[in-house]
Design a protein around this motif. Sequence first.
Motif, PDB file in Angstrom:
ATOM      1  N   CYS A   1       0.810  -1.208   0.000  1.00 15.76           N
ATOM      2  CA  CYS A   1       0.000   0.000   0.000  1.00 15.76           C
ATOM      3  C   CYS A   1       0.843   1.258   0.000  1.00 15.76           C
ATOM      4  O   CYS A   1       0.318   2.337  -0.221  1.00 15.76           O
TER       5      CYS A   1
ATOM      6  N   ARG B   1       0.744   5.167   4.509  1.00 16.95           N
ATOM      7  CA  ARG B   1       0.498   6.604   4.491  1.00 16.95           C
ATOM      8  C   ARG B   1       1.323   7.311   5.557  1.00 16.95           C
ATOM      9  O   ARG B   1       1.363   6.883   6.703  1.00 16.95           O
TER      10      ARG B   1
ATOM     11  N   THR C   1      -4.662  -4.653  -0.040  1.00 20.37           N
ATOM     12  CA  THR C   1      -5.161  -4.416   1.313  1.00 20.37           C
ATOM     13  C   THR C   1      -5.250  -5.708   2.101  1.00 20.37           C
ATOM     14  O   THR C   1      -5.422  -5.666   3.308  1.00 20.37           O
TER      15      THR C   1
ATOM     16  N   ASP D   1     -14.160   4.776   3.247  1.00 20.60           N
ATOM     17  CA  ASP D   1     -14.678   4.159   2.026  1.00 20.60           C
ATOM     18  C   ASP D   1     -14.996   2.685   2.258  1.00 20.60           C
ATOM     19  O   ASP D   1     -16.045   2.187   1.830  1.00 20.60           O
TER      20      ASP D   1
ATOM     21  N   LEU E   1      -3.683   2.263   6.155  1.00 20.84           N
ATOM     22  CA  LEU E   1      -4.685   2.926   5.317  1.00 20.84           C
ATOM     23  C   LEU E   1      -4.910   4.353   5.810  1.00 20.84           C
ATOM     24  O   LEU E   1      -4.749   4.639   6.992  1.00 20.84           O
ATOM     25  N   SER E   2      -5.330   5.215   4.910  1.00 20.22           N
ATOM     26  CA  SER E   2      -5.663   6.589   5.281  1.00 20.22           C
ATOM     27  C   SER E   2      -7.059   6.636   5.906  1.00 20.22           C
ATOM     28  O   SER E   2      -7.845   5.687   5.785  1.00 20.22           O
TER      29      SER E   2
ATOM     30  N   ARG F   1     -15.329   2.901  -4.068  1.00 18.14           N
ATOM     31  CA  ARG F   1     -13.889   2.882  -3.761  1.00 18.14           C
ATOM     32  C   ARG F   1     -13.612   1.883  -2.643  1.00 18.14           C
ATOM     33  O   ARG F   1     -12.598   1.184  -2.660  1.00 18.14           O
ATOM     34  N   GLY F   2     -14.512   1.815  -1.664  1.00 19.08           N
ATOM     35  CA  GLY F   2     -14.362   0.854  -0.576  1.00 19.08           C
ATOM     36  C   GLY F   2     -14.363  -0.574  -1.071  1.00 19.08           C
ATOM     37  O   GLY F   2     -13.548  -1.389  -0.644  1.00 19.08           O
TER      38      GLY F   2
ATOM     39  N   LEU G   1     -11.116  -1.368  -2.709  1.00 18.98           N
ATOM     40  CA  LEU G   1     -10.062  -1.593  -1.711  1.00 18.98           C
ATOM     41  C   LEU G   1     -10.183  -2.976  -1.081  1.00 18.98           C
ATOM     42  O   LEU G   1      -9.180  -3.660  -0.875  1.00 18.98           O
TER      43      LEU G   1
ATOM     44  N   GLU H   1      -9.638   6.102   3.222  1.00 17.16           N
ATOM     45  CA  GLU H   1      -9.763   4.705   2.807  1.00 17.16           C
ATOM     46  C   GLU H   1     -10.553   3.896   3.841  1.00 17.16           C
ATOM     47  O   GLU H   1     -11.385   3.061   3.464  1.00 17.16           O
TER      48      GLU H   1
END
Length: 150
Positions: A20, A23, A60, A140, A133-134, A50-51, A54, A137
């Motif tokens: 990933c 972040r 992920t 999402d 993850l952000s 988007r979720g 991911l 994210e």
Amino acid sequence: MARAFLHIAALIAAGVALACGARADELVRYKIIGDTIPEPLTGSPADPARGRALVVARTTTCILCHSGPFPEARFQGDLAPDLTGTGNWWSAGQLRLRLVDASRYNPQTIMPSYYRNDGLVRVGRNFAGKPILSAAEIEDIVAFLVTLRN
């Protein structure tokens, strides 16, 4: 056996961070109430599409352990619960806490803490102090998981 699972979890967490490009952004403050993080981590609307992308992405690692209604994903895991119906069982706040720090529910879990940067073990030097993850994210993925109803 438990030791093997812990080793697998460490490898998965390291692989997630590598894949990933963890972040470097600072963690958003959040408040845990009971078994939830009731407030979203971001002030912008989450995107379930988007979720879903991911969750299905190998980077992920969700589907390495979980299975679900993802016909395009040929190989899905069976180490963790099937995600089908997740929106029936848990609220957005409960799902958010599970993603942020699954060890709050089960200290022996092999699921990585996707939005933590402290108290972790066996973290590569380049990824120490960074979430996997952000906040966006996480939101999402939560927005997608709550749509999974039977």
